[in-house]
Design an enzyme around this catalytic site. Structure first.
Site, mmCIF file in Angstrom:
data_model
loop_
_atom_site.group_PDB
_atom_site.id
_atom_site.type_symbol
_atom_site.label_atom_id
_atom_site.label_comp_id
_atom_site.label_asym_id
_atom_site.label_seq_id
_atom_site.Cartn_x
_atom_site.Cartn_y
_atom_site.Cartn_z
ATOM 1 N N ARG A 1 0.830 -1.212 0.000
ATOM 2 C CA ARG A 1 0.000 0.000 0.000
ATOM 3 C C ARG A 1 0.865 1.263 0.000
ATOM 4 O O ARG A 1 0.388 2.325 -0.367
ATOM 5 C CB ARG A 1 -0.922 0.010 1.219
ATOM 6 N N ASP B 1 -11.176 -12.848 6.827
ATOM 7 C CA ASP B 1 -10.784 -12.000 5.705
ATOM 8 C C ASP B 1 -11.963 -11.066 5.391
ATOM 9 O O ASP B 1 -13.089 -11.278 5.877
ATOM 10 C CB ASP B 1 -10.415 -12.862 4.493
ATOM 11 N N HIS C 1 -11.107 -13.208 -3.610
ATOM 12 C CA HIS C 1 -11.750 -11.910 -3.836
ATOM 13 C C HIS C 1 -12.919 -12.062 -4.806
ATOM 14 O O HIS C 1 -13.856 -11.252 -4.791
ATOM 15 C CB HIS C 1 -10.762 -10.893 -4.412
ATOM 16 N N HIS D 1 -3.361 -17.059 5.095
ATOM 17 C CA HIS D 1 -4.816 -17.073 5.229
ATOM 18 C C HIS D 1 -5.225 -18.461 5.705
ATOM 19 O O HIS D 1 -5.283 -19.389 4.903
ATOM 20 C CB HIS D 1 -5.484 -16.785 3.905
ATOM 21 N N ARG E 1 3.626 -13.865 -3.263
ATOM 22 C CA ARG E 1 3.324 -13.407 -1.904
ATOM 23 C C ARG E 1 3.707 -14.479 -0.879
ATOM 24 O O ARG E 1 3.823 -14.171 0.310
ATOM 25 C CB ARG E 1 1.835 -13.088 -1.778
#
Length: 335
Positions: A76, A245, A180, A168, A137
Site C-alpha cells: 500500500r 478476511d 476476492h 490465510h 506473496r
C-alpha cells in the site's frame, strides 16, 4: 444511526484522505487504510497519513489501525517507497535473515505513520503454477521454509511495535480461484495438512490470524471464515486471535450480512473486517447491533483487550527520520 457497543466490532475500510471526510455512521474499533486513503505526494503524503491516523485515534481511540504491507504485489506504500520485493523474492535472496530485516523495515516505517497492525505475512505455501491465487506473496512450497520465512518476518515486524497477522488460515496453497472473486476449495487431506503446518507452528493465543474464505471438508459447506469448526473450534489445535478476511469479498458473497455476522460471532472471531465500501461497512455494523448481546459481547471484550495492547500514540511525525527510513528501504531493495 444509534450508537451501539456492537459497532466496535467493526474493523473497517473507509473513503477519504483526511479525518473530516471519514464519516462511516458508526464508531468502529479498528480501521484499515488502502492506497485510496494515501496521498501519493512523496513529501506531503506520509505526513497527511500520520495526521489522518492521529485524528481518528483522538476521535475513536484506542483503535486498531491496519494496512496490508507485505511488499511486492501487495504494498500500500508503493507510491512512496517504489517497487519492493515480495516474501518469496526476499526469502530466495536473503533467507530468514532477509525476511527479518524486511519485517523490521516495514515495522519501523508503519510505526512512524501511526499504524499498529500489519496484515502480513502470508503463511500460505507457494504454488509455482502461473494461475496460482497468491504467487510470490508466499515464501516457499516447503512448510518448514515457510515457517522460517514468515516467522522471521513476524519477529522483525513485531520487534518494532507493530502487530503482524498470519494469513490465510487454514491455507490457500494450491488454490486457483482468487477468494476476492469466488470461493476456492481444498479437499485433499494431504494438501490441507501441509497448508496447516505454518499456522500450527506460528500461531498462538495472542497472535492475530486471518481466516480465509476457503471451503474445506471441515467447514461443512461454509467458508472456513464463517465456520465454527474452522475457527475457535478447529480440530487442528490452532489457537489465535481470530479475524475473518474481508467479509465483502466474493468468497463470502453467498450470505446475508445478518448471516455473516452471526456465523463470525459463533465461530469465535473478535472483529468483523469489512474493507471496500461504506455501504457494506454500515450494513455490517447494523447487523452486529441487531445481534443478542450475549453473542457479540464476548467478541467485543476480546477485541477491546487487543486494542489496549497496541501502540496507539505515534507521537509527532518526523520528516527527517522518514527520509532516512526511505533510504534504508531503497538500499535494501537494491541489494
Amino acid at each position: 444511526m444509534d450508537r451501539s457497543p456492537a459497532h466496535r466490532l467493526l474493523w473497517t475500510g473507509f473513503t477519504g484522505l483526511d479525518a473530516v471526510q471519514v464519516q462511516p455512521g458508526f464508531q468502529p474499533g479498528g480501521i484499515v487504510l488502502f492506497a485510496r486513503n494515501l496521498d501519493p505526494h512523496p513529501v506531503a503524503g506520509p505526513a497527511r497519513c500520520h495526521a489522518l491516523i492521529g485524528a481518528l485515534q483522538e476521535r475513536w481511540g484506542p483503535l486498531a489501525v491496519a494496512v496490508d504491507q507485505e511488499g511486492g504485489a501487495v504494498s500500500r506504500l508503493r507510491e512512496w517507497v517504489g517497487l519492493t520485493p515480495g516474501l518469496r523474492a526476499v526469502f530466495e535472496a536473503g533467507g530468514p535473515e532477509g525476511c527479518r530485516r524486511w519485517g523490521g523495515l516495514w515495522g519501523r516505517g508503519l510505526r512512524m505513520l501511526g499504524f499498529n497492525v500489519d496484515f502480513a505475512p502470508v503463511a500460505d505455501l507457494y504454488d509455482p503454477a502461473p494461475d496460482s491465487a497468491l504467487g510470490g506473496r508466499c515464501a516457499s512450497p516447503d512448510p518448514q521454509e515457510t515457517i522460517a520465512a514468515a516467522g522471521a518476518f513476524l519477529e522483525g515486524l513485531e520487534a518494532e511495535g507493530v502487530r503482524g497477522c498470519l494469513k490465510h488460515f487454514p491455507g490457500l496453497g494450491g488454490t486457483r480461484l482468487d477468494s476476492h472473486v469466488g470461493l476456492p476449495e481444498t479437499s485433499d487431506p494431504a494438501r490441507l495438512e501441509a497448508n496447516l503446518a505454518p499456522f500450527r507452528a506460528l500461531a498462538h493465543a495472542d497472535r492475530l490470524v486471518m481466516v480465509a474464505h476457503l471451503k474445506v471438508p471441515q467447514s461443512q459447506g461454509l467458508p472456513a471464515s464463517l465456520s465454527a469448526r474452522c475457527v475457535a473450534g478447529n480440530p487442528w489445535g490452532v489457537k489465535a486471535r481470530w479475524i475473518p478476511d474481508d467479509l465483502q469479498m466474493g468468497g463470502a458473497d453467498g450470505w446475508s450480512w445478518e448471516d455473516k455476522v452471526r456465523h463470525c460471532l459463533l465461530a469465535g472471531h473478535e472483529a468483523l473486517l469489512v474493507c471496500q465500501t461504506p455501504e457494506a461497512s454500515l450494513a455490517c455494523a447494523e447487523a452486529a447491533a441487531r445481534m443478542p448481546e450475549a453473542l457479540w459481547a464476548p467478541a467485543a471484550a476480546r477485541f477491546r483487550s487487543l486494542r489496549r495492547l497496541l501502540h496507539c500514540h505515534a507521537g509527532p511525525f518526523q520528516p527527517a527520520l522518514w527520509k532516512a527510513w526511505l533510504e534504508e528501504v531503497r538500499e535494501e531493495t537494491d541489494v
